[in-house]
Design a protein around this motif. Sequence first.
Motif, short mmCIF file in Angstrom:
data_model
loop_
_atom_site.label_atom_id
_atom_site.label_comp_id
_atom_site.label_asym_id
_atom_site.label_seq_id
_atom_site.Cartn_x
_atom_site.Cartn_y
_atom_site.Cartn_z
N GLY A 20 0.82 -1.21 0.00
CA GLY A 20 0.00 0.00 0.00
C GLY A 20 0.84 1.25 0.00
O GLY A 20 0.54 2.22 -0.70
N ASP A 23 2.56 1.41 -3.51
CA ASP A 23 1.55 1.59 -4.56
C ASP A 23 1.01 3.01 -4.58
O ASP A 23 0.71 3.55 -5.65
CB ASP A 23 0.41 0.60 -4.35
CG ASP A 23 -0.35 0.32 -5.63
OD1 ASP A 23 0.29 -0.03 -6.63
OD2 ASP A 23 -1.58 0.45 -5.63
N GLY A 30 0.99 -4.85 -6.35
CA GLY A 30 0.64 -6.23 -6.63
C GLY A 30 1.84 -7.14 -6.75
O GLY A 30 1.73 -8.37 -6.56
N THR A 33 1.99 -8.25 -3.01
CA THR A 33 0.87 -8.97 -2.40
C THR A 33 0.52 -10.28 -3.12
O THR A 33 0.20 -11.27 -2.47
CB THR A 33 -0.38 -8.07 -2.33
OG1 THR A 33 -0.60 -7.47 -3.62
CG2 THR A 33 -0.19 -6.98 -1.29
N ASN A 51 -6.48 -10.30 -3.83
CA ASN A 51 -5.59 -9.14 -4.00
C ASN A 51 -6.38 -7.91 -4.44
O ASN A 51 -6.14 -6.80 -3.95
CB ASN A 51 -4.50 -9.45 -5.02
CG ASN A 51 -3.59 -8.28 -5.26
OD1 ASN A 51 -2.88 -7.85 -4.37
ND2 ASN A 51 -3.62 -7.74 -6.47
N LYS A 52 -7.32 -8.09 -5.36
CA LYS A 52 -8.12 -6.95 -5.82
C LYS A 52 -8.96 -6.39 -4.68
O LYS A 52 -9.11 -5.17 -4.56
CB LYS A 52 -9.01 -7.37 -6.98
CG LYS A 52 -8.27 -7.52 -8.29
CD LYS A 52 -7.66 -6.20 -8.75
CE LYS A 52 -6.97 -6.32 -10.09
NZ LYS A 52 -6.31 -5.05 -10.48
N SER A 55 -6.70 -4.49 -2.37
CA SER A 55 -6.15 -3.32 -3.07
C SER A 55 -7.16 -2.17 -3.11
O SER A 55 -6.75 -1.00 -3.19
CB SER A 55 -5.76 -3.70 -4.50
OG SER A 55 -4.67 -4.59 -4.50
N SER A 59 -6.03 1.80 -2.56
CA SER A 59 -6.24 2.82 -3.59
C SER A 59 -7.29 3.85 -3.14
O SER A 59 -7.18 5.03 -3.47
CB SER A 59 -6.65 2.17 -4.92
OG SER A 59 -7.74 1.30 -4.76
N ASN A 187 -9.92 -1.52 -9.47
CA ASN A 187 -9.96 -2.50 -8.38
C ASN A 187 -11.40 -2.86 -8.01
O ASN A 187 -11.71 -4.03 -7.78
CB ASN A 187 -9.22 -1.95 -7.15
CG ASN A 187 -7.72 -1.96 -7.31
OD1 ASN A 187 -7.17 -2.72 -8.09
ND2 ASN A 187 -7.04 -1.10 -6.59
N GLN A 212 -3.09 -2.40 3.93
CA GLN A 212 -3.16 -1.59 2.71
C GLN A 212 -3.58 -0.17 3.03
O GLN A 212 -2.99 0.80 2.55
CB GLN A 212 -4.16 -2.21 1.74
CG GLN A 212 -3.57 -3.17 0.73
CD GLN A 212 -2.94 -2.46 -0.45
OE1 GLN A 212 -3.10 -1.25 -0.65
NE2 GLN A 212 -2.21 -3.22 -1.25
#
Length: 252
Positions: A20, A23, A30, A33, A51-52, A55, A59, A187, A212
């Motif tokens: 996080g 990113d 990614g 993770t 993961n999505k 994430s 984000s 995401n 994250q």
Amino acid sequence: MIELDISVVMFLIAAAFVAGFIDSIAGGGGMITIPALLAVGIPPLQALGTNKLQSCFGSFSASFHFYQKGHLKIKENLPFIAVVFVFAMIGTLSVQVFSADFLSKCIPFLLIIFAFYFLFSPKITEDSSHRLIGVIPLALVLGGIGFYDGFFGPGTGSFLMLAMIVLGGFGLTQSLAQAKMFNFTTNIASTLIFALSGEILYSVGLLMALGQFVGANIGSRIAIGYGVKIIKPLVVCVSLAACVNLLYKQYF
């Protein structure tokens, strides 16, 4: 149902925190993770879906902080958000049907080009410049990147930033802020598709989301505070790291 002991859970949360943080500044979370999820024995599609999910929180955290600081204008970007969302959903549907082998061969070389562009281009500054293309062509470019993120993913943050800087004419921090907003959009779109497919481990994803969220919040604060001094070198390093990672998986 996959059962994970506390040490594995802490490992995944720590991986999500680092992802996080990175990113929110340069993309590429990614790369941390997904290998972490695979390393603890989670199957590939579930690793991608989980993961999505996690994430989304990173984000969102970064996007919200950029919005609070005045670097994001949501209304002006609504057409772009809609296009990116739809294309990301199509990409996520496609990855469950088609092979990503072709992209895995091509993307490393694009990442090398982008990394050196970021490194040597005098255009990468905090100042805005003239937009090279119109709204519709830019929306299609962003939609293509959204499809790519749903389908494959590595380097998406770099691609989004480059599109906003070179084609959109935005300054570096504003481009990063918009990239995070579009990444949050992709995401969400991908998470919805993976959820409908039953490919998300919610307990794992939500625990990783804690790391994250915190990591992205800290990273976005540093990005705003230090601007081009930290964003530019991190984008270069993350792009090259993604390139090496993909080439290693492809040829070794």
